[in-house]
Design a protein around this motif. Structure first.
Motif, mmCIF file in Angstrom:
data_model
loop_
_atom_site.group_PDB
_atom_site.id
_atom_site.type_symbol
_atom_site.label_atom_id
_atom_site.label_comp_id
_atom_site.label_asym_id
_atom_site.label_seq_id
_atom_site.Cartn_x
_atom_site.Cartn_y
_atom_site.Cartn_z
ATOM 1 N N GLU A 183 26.139 31.958 36.335
ATOM 2 C CA GLU A 183 26.655 31.089 35.098
ATOM 3 C C GLU A 183 27.351 31.376 34.011
ATOM 4 O O GLU A 183 27.874 31.172 33.541
ATOM 5 N N SER A 184 26.911 33.371 33.966
ATOM 6 C CA SER A 184 28.096 34.029 32.783
ATOM 7 C C SER A 184 29.277 33.885 33.546
ATOM 8 O O SER A 184 30.730 33.240 32.537
ATOM 9 N N ALA A 185 29.679 34.051 35.356
ATOM 10 C CA ALA A 185 31.285 33.307 34.781
ATOM 11 C C ALA A 185 31.890 32.289 34.636
ATOM 12 O O ALA A 185 32.590 31.697 34.443
ATOM 13 N N LEU A 186 30.998 31.500 35.157
ATOM 14 C CA LEU A 186 31.633 29.995 34.236
ATOM 15 C C LEU A 186 31.438 29.185 33.373
ATOM 16 O O LEU A 186 32.835 29.257 33.106
ATOM 17 N N GLU A 187 30.471 29.680 33.187
ATOM 18 C CA GLU A 187 30.980 30.222 31.072
ATOM 19 C C GLU A 187 31.928 30.667 30.443
ATOM 20 O O GLU A 187 33.460 30.415 29.666
ATOM 21 N N LEU A 188 32.452 31.980 30.805
ATOM 22 C CA LEU A 188 33.718 32.346 30.819
ATOM 23 C C LEU A 188 34.415 31.526 31.461
ATOM 24 O O LEU A 188 36.124 31.301 31.094
ATOM 25 N N ALA A 189 34.610 31.011 32.050
ATOM 26 C CA ALA A 189 35.699 30.334 32.886
ATOM 27 C C ALA A 189 36.543 28.977 31.928
ATOM 28 O O ALA A 189 37.308 28.845 31.127
ATOM 29 N N LYS A 190 34.773 28.384 31.489
ATOM 30 C CA LYS A 190 35.223 27.568 30.552
ATOM 31 C C LYS A 190 35.878 28.144 29.006
ATOM 32 O O LYS A 190 36.837 27.245 29.265
ATOM 33 N N ASP A 191 35.208 29.101 28.811
ATOM 34 C CA ASP A 191 35.857 30.274 27.523
ATOM 35 C C ASP A 191 37.140 30.470 27.810
ATOM 36 O O ASP A 191 37.563 29.980 26.716
ATOM 37 N N VAL A 192 38.118 30.649 28.626
ATOM 38 C CA VAL A 192 38.898 31.755 28.263
ATOM 39 C C VAL A 192 40.244 31.189 29.853
ATOM 40 O O VAL A 192 41.439 31.657 29.329
ATOM 41 N N GLN A 193 39.548 30.204 30.427
ATOM 42 C CA GLN A 193 40.055 29.065 31.944
ATOM 43 C C GLN A 193 41.580 29.856 32.150
ATOM 44 O O GLN A 193 42.378 29.921 32.267
ATOM 45 N N PRO A 194 40.797 31.447 33.449
ATOM 46 C CA PRO A 194 41.290 32.120 33.907
ATOM 47 C C PRO A 194 42.176 31.380 34.932
ATOM 48 O O PRO A 194 41.926 30.159 35.759
ATOM 49 N N GLN A 195 43.823 31.721 34.931
ATOM 50 C CA GLN A 195 44.172 31.371 35.745
ATOM 51 C C GLN A 195 43.775 32.194 37.851
ATOM 52 O O GLN A 195 43.366 30.829 38.604
ATOM 53 N N VAL A 196 43.374 33.378 37.870
ATOM 54 C CA VAL A 196 42.758 33.600 38.569
ATOM 55 C C VAL A 196 41.544 34.247 38.337
ATOM 56 O O VAL A 196 41.492 34.847 37.127
ATOM 57 N N MET A 197 40.388 34.132 39.307
ATOM 58 C CA MET A 197 38.890 35.417 38.907
ATOM 59 C C MET A 197 38.671 36.006 39.936
ATOM 60 O O MET A 197 39.546 35.287 41.538
ATOM 61 N N LEU A 198 38.883 37.396 40.147
ATOM 62 C CA LEU A 198 38.278 38.275 41.435
ATOM 63 C C LEU A 198 36.406 39.210 41.057
ATOM 64 O O LEU A 198 36.500 39.437 40.177
ATOM 65 N N PRO A 199 35.887 38.767 42.090
ATOM 66 C CA PRO A 199 35.150 39.115 42.244
ATOM 67 C C PRO A 199 34.779 40.549 41.899
ATOM 68 O O PRO A 199 35.845 41.481 43.031
ATOM 69 N N THR A 200 33.697 41.197 41.452
ATOM 70 C CA THR A 200 33.903 42.713 41.167
ATOM 71 C C THR A 200 32.556 43.858 41.570
ATOM 72 O O THR A 200 31.382 42.406 41.784
ATOM 73 N N ALA A 201 31.452 44.391 42.027
ATOM 74 C CA ALA A 201 30.922 45.533 41.836
ATOM 75 C C ALA A 201 29.844 44.893 43.246
ATOM 76 O O ALA A 201 28.729 44.679 43.839
ATOM 77 N N ALA A 202 31.223 43.923 43.966
ATOM 78 C CA ALA A 202 30.420 44.022 46.198
ATOM 79 C C ALA A 202 30.570 44.992 46.432
ATOM 80 O O ALA A 202 31.675 46.551 46.055
ATOM 81 N N GLY A 203 30.395 45.350 47.573
ATOM 82 C CA GLY A 203 29.949 47.015 48.475
ATOM 83 C C GLY A 203 31.379 47.043 49.386
ATOM 84 O O GLY A 203 31.466 47.753 49.278
ATOM 85 N N GLY A 204 32.277 46.097 49.521
ATOM 86 C CA GLY A 204 33.088 46.560 50.569
ATOM 87 C C GLY A 204 33.065 47.096 51.843
ATOM 88 O O GLY A 204 32.369 46.552 52.746
ATOM 89 N N ASP A 205 33.907 48.758 51.800
ATOM 90 C CA ASP A 205 33.155 48.605 53.137
ATOM 91 C C ASP A 205 32.360 50.009 53.082
ATOM 92 O O ASP A 205 32.615 51.281 53.679
ATOM 93 N N ILE A 206 31.405 49.956 52.100
ATOM 94 C CA ILE A 206 30.303 50.750 51.272
ATOM 95 C C ILE A 206 28.746 50.057 52.410
ATOM 96 O O ILE A 206 28.097 48.994 51.924
ATOM 97 N N MET A 207 28.231 51.525 52.812
ATOM 98 C CA MET A 207 26.820 50.941 52.788
ATOM 99 C C MET A 207 25.644 51.168 51.865
ATOM 100 O O MET A 207 26.102 52.456 51.341
ATOM 101 N N PHE A 208 24.540 50.849 51.784
ATOM 102 C CA PHE A 208 23.500 50.963 50.529
ATOM 103 C C PHE A 208 22.496 51.340 51.699
ATOM 104 O O PHE A 208 21.950 50.700 52.132
ATOM 105 N N GLU A 209 21.548 51.557 50.774
ATOM 106 C CA GLU A 209 20.403 52.243 51.610
ATOM 107 C C GLU A 209 19.388 53.233 50.132
ATOM 108 O O GLU A 209 19.661 53.501 48.735
ATOM 109 N N GLY A 210 18.054 52.707 50.603
ATOM 110 C CA GLY A 210 17.104 52.815 49.167
ATOM 111 C C GLY A 210 16.133 51.899 49.085
ATOM 112 O O GLY A 210 16.678 50.503 49.721
ATOM 113 N N LEU A 211 15.399 52.695 48.625
ATOM 114 C CA LEU A 211 14.027 51.518 48.212
ATOM 115 C C LEU A 211 14.615 50.089 47.467
ATOM 116 O O LEU A 211 14.147 49.437 47.370
#
Length: 258
Positions: A183-211
């Motif tokens: 919802e946060s990104a959608l409200e931002l898109a409404k507010d600032v009308q970007p031509q392009v959005m790119l996701p961040t904070a995803a894993g990519g080629d990284i592995m994760f482990e732990g509780l």
């Protein structure tokens, strides 16, 4: 403008003739307070360090944004701009040109400006940074915030052509969303009308482990976000670059107001 995603929150931004390394984690493991049993991120192969950097930009002082092992291997003469907590980390690691930006303050590098915006709250006393970058020659703007906490005043800078921010939620039981995207990104898109959005904070080629991984819940997806954009008659394009690919961001000319 060219963007290269380097996994997680790490990006190489090429804008206004400058090469900016953003929130780099390129080598070694990622842990918080050495609590590897709780959370550990790792990669099977180190990522190459970008060359000819003009600036390192850090949004937060936590390890996933100001990664100590990565920063130790970068040249200490490279200028750093960061939130006050990130600037403190850089100074402790021996960087010689460190600028701490508080919310609303601006750093200028030739034809590029970087303004700090309110970002992710870390406890009652600390709110980290987002950044609004502007090419003064072309007027093109890029906004980055890695946890999905966006200042309402951003709409005053609309349109912002390019946005890098989470497009999904990551939530903890009893705590709620620690990364807000749906919802946060959608409200931002409404507010600032970007031509392009790119996701961040995803894993990519990284592995994760732990509780922590056993209780984290991911909500949403880039495809679901595209559908929400369409439902709201927004023509913003969502790009998902592969880690390491240098992507040219093609933008429409600004509308001419009579």
């Amino acid at each position: 403008m060219y963007l290269t995603w380097l996994d997680s929150n790490s990006w190489l931004i090429e804008l206004a003739g400058k090469r900016i390394l953003l929130d780099p984690w390129l080598v070694g493991n990622l842990t918080f307070g050495n609590l590897t049993w709780l959370f550990k991120g790792y990669r099977h192969q180190e990522r190459a360090f970008p060359e000819s950097l003009d600036l390192i930009l850090l949004s937060q002082g936590l390890e996933d944004h100001a990664h100590p092992e990565t920063l130790k291997r970068l040249g200490k003469a490279i200028p750093i701009v960061g939130s006050p907590s990130a600037a403190k980390v850089a100074q402790q690691l021996g960087f010689s040109q460190v600028t701490a930006l508080k919310h609303g303050e601006t750093f200028t590098l030739d034809h590029l400006t970087i303004q700090a915006t309110p970002g992710s709250p870390l406890g009652p006393m600390v709110q980290e940074n987002g950044y609004l970058l502007k090419d003064l020659a072309s007027g093109v703007k890029l906004y980055y915030e890695p946890h999905g906490f966006h200042a309402s005043t951003l709409k005053e800078n609309a349109p912002i052509e390019v946005v890098i921010t989470p497009l999904i939620d990551l939530a903890l039981p009893l705590v709620g969303s620690i990364i807000k995207g749906t919802e946060s990104a959608l409200e931002l898109a409404k507010d600032v009308q970007p031509q392009v959005m790119l996701p961040t904070a995803a894993g990519g080629d990284i592995m994760f482990e732990g509780l922590l991984l056993s209780v984290l819940k991911a909500i949403g997806s880039p495809d679901e976000f595209r559908a929400k954009l369409a439902e709201n008659n927004l023509d913003t394009k969502v790009l998902e670059p592969r880690p390491g690919d240098r992507v040219e961001i093609s933008l429409r000319p600004a509308a001419i107001v009579p």
